[in-house]
Motif scaffolding. Sequence first.
Motif, mmCIF file in Angstrom:
data_model
loop_
_atom_site.group_PDB
_atom_site.id
_atom_site.type_symbol
_atom_site.label_atom_id
_atom_site.label_comp_id
_atom_site.label_asym_id
_atom_site.label_seq_id
_atom_site.Cartn_x
_atom_site.Cartn_y
_atom_site.Cartn_z
ATOM 1 N N GLY A 1 -13.164 59.307 5.871
ATOM 2 C CA GLY A 1 -12.855 59.827 4.660
ATOM 3 C C GLY A 1 -12.367 58.969 3.518
ATOM 4 O O GLY A 1 -12.172 57.626 3.452
ATOM 5 N N GLU A 2 -12.246 59.583 2.437
ATOM 6 C CA GLU A 2 -11.653 58.741 1.384
ATOM 7 C C GLU A 2 -10.134 59.043 1.082
ATOM 8 O O GLU A 2 -9.948 60.428 0.401
ATOM 9 N N PRO A 3 -8.956 58.493 1.173
ATOM 10 C CA PRO A 3 -9.087 57.061 1.899
ATOM 11 C C PRO A 3 -9.371 57.128 3.331
ATOM 12 O O PRO A 3 -8.946 58.432 3.821
ATOM 13 N N PRO A 4 -9.920 56.255 4.174
ATOM 14 C CA PRO A 4 -10.150 56.598 5.641
ATOM 15 C C PRO A 4 -8.579 56.528 6.367
ATOM 16 O O PRO A 4 -7.740 55.908 5.860
ATOM 17 N N LEU A 5 -8.328 57.321 7.350
ATOM 18 C CA LEU A 5 -7.273 57.307 8.289
ATOM 19 C C LEU A 5 -7.450 57.082 9.551
ATOM 20 O O LEU A 5 -8.556 57.330 10.118
ATOM 21 N N SER A 6 -6.696 56.556 10.170
ATOM 22 C CA SER A 6 -6.752 55.988 11.606
ATOM 23 C C SER A 6 -5.551 56.295 12.437
ATOM 24 O O SER A 6 -4.585 56.708 11.756
ATOM 25 N N SER A 7 -5.670 56.487 13.655
ATOM 26 C CA SER A 7 -4.568 56.520 14.675
ATOM 27 C C SER A 7 -4.972 55.598 15.643
ATOM 28 O O SER A 7 -6.026 55.369 15.983
ATOM 29 N N THR A 8 -3.858 55.397 16.424
ATOM 30 C CA THR A 8 -3.940 54.302 17.696
ATOM 31 C C THR A 8 -3.503 55.078 18.822
ATOM 32 O O THR A 8 -2.532 55.750 18.716
ATOM 33 N N ALA A 9 -4.257 55.009 19.890
ATOM 34 C CA ALA A 9 -3.993 55.836 21.002
ATOM 35 C C ALA A 9 -4.113 54.868 22.370
ATOM 36 O O ALA A 9 -4.674 53.963 22.143
ATOM 37 N N THR A 10 -3.466 55.321 23.336
ATOM 38 C CA THR A 10 -3.369 54.532 24.451
ATOM 39 C C THR A 10 -3.899 55.467 25.530
ATOM 40 O O THR A 10 -3.334 56.464 25.940
ATOM 41 N N LEU A 11 -4.756 54.967 26.456
ATOM 42 C CA LEU A 11 -5.647 55.761 27.314
ATOM 43 C C LEU A 11 -5.120 55.403 28.725
ATOM 44 O O LEU A 11 -4.792 54.094 28.799
ATOM 45 N N SER A 12 -4.822 56.414 29.481
ATOM 46 C CA SER A 12 -4.390 56.065 30.963
ATOM 47 C C SER A 12 -5.639 56.141 31.865
ATOM 48 O O SER A 12 -6.416 56.949 31.683
ATOM 49 N N LEU A 13 -5.806 55.201 32.574
ATOM 50 C CA LEU A 13 -6.888 54.966 33.826
ATOM 51 C C LEU A 13 -6.477 55.186 35.067
ATOM 52 O O LEU A 13 -5.375 54.384 35.255
ATOM 53 N N ARG A 14 -6.759 55.857 35.966
ATOM 54 C CA ARG A 14 -6.229 55.872 37.142
ATOM 55 C C ARG A 14 -7.516 55.383 38.181
ATOM 56 O O ARG A 14 -8.710 56.007 38.074
ATOM 57 N N VAL A 15 -7.071 54.620 39.108
ATOM 58 C CA VAL A 15 -8.188 54.022 40.209
ATOM 59 C C VAL A 15 -8.216 54.835 41.541
ATOM 60 O O VAL A 15 -6.978 55.297 42.092
ATOM 61 N N CYS A 16 -9.287 55.390 41.722
ATOM 62 C CA CYS A 16 -9.157 56.301 43.114
ATOM 63 C C CYS A 16 -10.707 56.328 43.799
ATOM 64 O O CYS A 16 -11.675 55.830 43.007
ATOM 65 N N VAL A 17 -10.882 56.763 45.019
ATOM 66 C CA VAL A 17 -11.947 57.043 45.533
ATOM 67 C C VAL A 17 -12.436 58.296 44.980
ATOM 68 O O VAL A 17 -12.002 59.396 45.096
ATOM 69 N N CYS A 18 -13.910 58.032 44.565
ATOM 70 C CA CYS A 18 -14.273 59.247 43.836
ATOM 71 C C CYS A 18 -15.437 60.099 44.691
ATOM 72 O O CYS A 18 -16.077 59.348 45.421
#
Length: 804
Positions: free
Chosen positions: A582-599
């Motif tokens: 957009g004008e003006p451009p908007l942004s956001s910062t996000a923190t993703l959580s990643l989980r390790v497991c047997v899939c």
Amino acid sequence: MRVPAAVAAVSRLCPLVIFLCVVSQSCYGTRVDLMSNRAQRNQTKLLDTDKDSHHRPKRGWIWNQFFVLEEHIGPELQYVGKLHSNSDKGDGSVRYILSGEGAGSIFIIDETSGDIHAAKSLDRERKSQYVLHARAIDWRTNRSLEAESEFIIKVQDVNDNAPTFPDGPFSATVPEMSDIGTSVFQVTASDADDPTYGNSAKIVYSILEGQPYFSVDPKTGIIRTAMSNMDRETRNHYAVLIQAKDMAGSVGGLSGSTTVNITLTDVNDNPPKFSQKSYQLYVPELAPVGKAVGRIRANDEDEGQNAEMTYSISNADAAAIFSITTDAESREGIISLKQPLNYEKRKVHTLNIEASNTHPDSRFSHLGPFKDSTSLRVIVGDVDEPPVFSMDYYIMDVYENSPASTQVGTVTAVDPDSTNSAVRYFIENEEERPLYFTIGVNSGIIRTTQVLDREDTAWHNITVMAAEVDNPRMVSHVPVTIQVLDVNDNIPAISGGNEAVVVCESTKNGQVIQTIRAADLDNFANGKFSFYVPADHPANPNFTLKDNGDNTASIVSRRSEGFSQDRDQEFFSLVLVVADGGEPPLSSTATLSLRVCVCQRNTRGRNSNSVCQAQAFLSTAGLSTGAFVAILLCIVILLAIVMLFTQLRNKKASKEPLILSEEDIRENVVTYDDEGGGEEDTEAFDIAALRNPKASEPRRKYHTYLGCGPTPSLLLDGHDIIHQIIQQKVAQADSDARGPPYDSLQTYAYEGRGSLAGSVSSLGLTAAASELNYADLEDWEPKRQILERIVEQQPATSQASPDT
């Protein structure tokens, strides 16, 4: 039936008849054998009583065939004829006897001479002949001289019946304008006279009335048209008088007549006609489209189908505004509007209307075209009309977050009348809802009343009213649709950002772990998203982010040796930035959580993400975690209800019944056959407790045969052991005021000492006491010891549970 003409005819025939009779009389006396070859005579064989007929002379009757005229009116009897036998010598020795039809009444005979006369006037139409029998006998001996013979007397016809039409009068039809000689109807007369004798029944037809329009065939009686171009519209009914005359129509013949009513039927020989060459019609300009505004009619002198017609408008300019249809019943042309009228544009319309027959007859095409035309002048009436907007509907737009009083657009309406009144504008709000817009009363400019949010309401629909200043009742409406345009006022975010991303232990270096997407409340015009790792954060050694350029990004593994739950931590984090276009451009910062497991790979889709094994069975069953928790909760609730219900049933079953016997205890006390202890029994316990069995419920719960407290053994010393036990039970009952004296049921073995009635029980006898063997009580020793232990344990139990 006698008529004067018949009398005249008979009078003229009498000389001829007399002459014939004289001639016939001269023939009598001839022998039968000489007349055998002559017609008109009867012959009879003689009776031969002798066996040898050749030795007797021949004898027989002699007469001509007899005729008699009908309707004889002379003063004397009418002579018929004469009977004569060849045995008659003229000496009067033969007697003639006549029998049969009319003998003695109508026909009489001279028994000596054999002359036959008619005594009455005869009517041939009633009876044309008579059959009679004649005999000749000897006067002296009554011996039959001639055998009985049959002869006929015929009644000769005279013209005494006029022709008649038994089915008349008649009705007939013929089309108008028929050609000459067209057959119309055939009449037939009947005559009762003899058609085989003379001309009495020979009929000739003639027309007495109805000329010169019709004629009749003299022999056949067929009526035909004698004039062409007979017009039904001029005269449609004719009464034709037909005469039938016998004697071939000669003078003196009898006649009869009948009437034939002839009606001319219609043919299509007349075109429709308008009574005027021009008409005028007033129509107000607000007349509704499709509704009838007037009627017009053309006249047709024909009737029925021949008078049917259709109407049409021949000039094209008028046909574009007006239409005309035909009413089949009234045969009128119904004029309707195809377009609305406008007095200010055109005040007068001229319609050329044509009426034509639906079913023309080609035989009469020479009479001219079967149609007619006229002109209709339609005058448009001026009516005060409401204002007219410049458009049928308006579509406007305004940006969201615009300040109040921002101009959205303008509507315009004018008065179409010649007065050109000023117009005022309003926004319709019948439901009194809060309005987001206002309009200038005189200008028609629409403005906002507050700041609008596209994400809250993207479209607004309002209705604008325009009213004349001179006549406020003249109001018109127009719909206005306002679109709220989007501005970039919402920051983007990661879809499903709160959920942990599953990283399988088998993930390899460079493998895409999951594809993420962004969400933005703004519309797609501001929704071109980009993804990147912020520069101010250190590089993540485990994961990286790849922008796919299609509003998605992929989380990619950077580990070459893979992940392991035993070696690595269970959760990792990845910081990323998502920006919109957009004008003006908007942004956001996000923190993703990643989980390790047997899939375990979810195979339900081509691009399905991996899930941990703990969640595999839920995914296989197609259930989410929330649905699975809800099912478990329902199962737990059902188990709790079942356990509670079972406990309540067990508790209810453990209770002892208040009444030990099947009958009510109060009834036992009243109806018991043995006597009680007298007045002492009423003092031993509280009778009021019997009326409240619930008060004894706590006592019954722990009731035993020996009582609640420590009691002495049943093996008591003394001779009156039963008496002591009873006293012990009475004392126990006196000390317990919580329940009725149930033990009193076991005390009737002892009567007491205060009763004046004495005892009727066998327990008080001295002989019964000697029969008791107290040595048997030693066999009760093991059971007594058990009972003592139970009694000793009860106080301890009571101290441990004081509430009980």
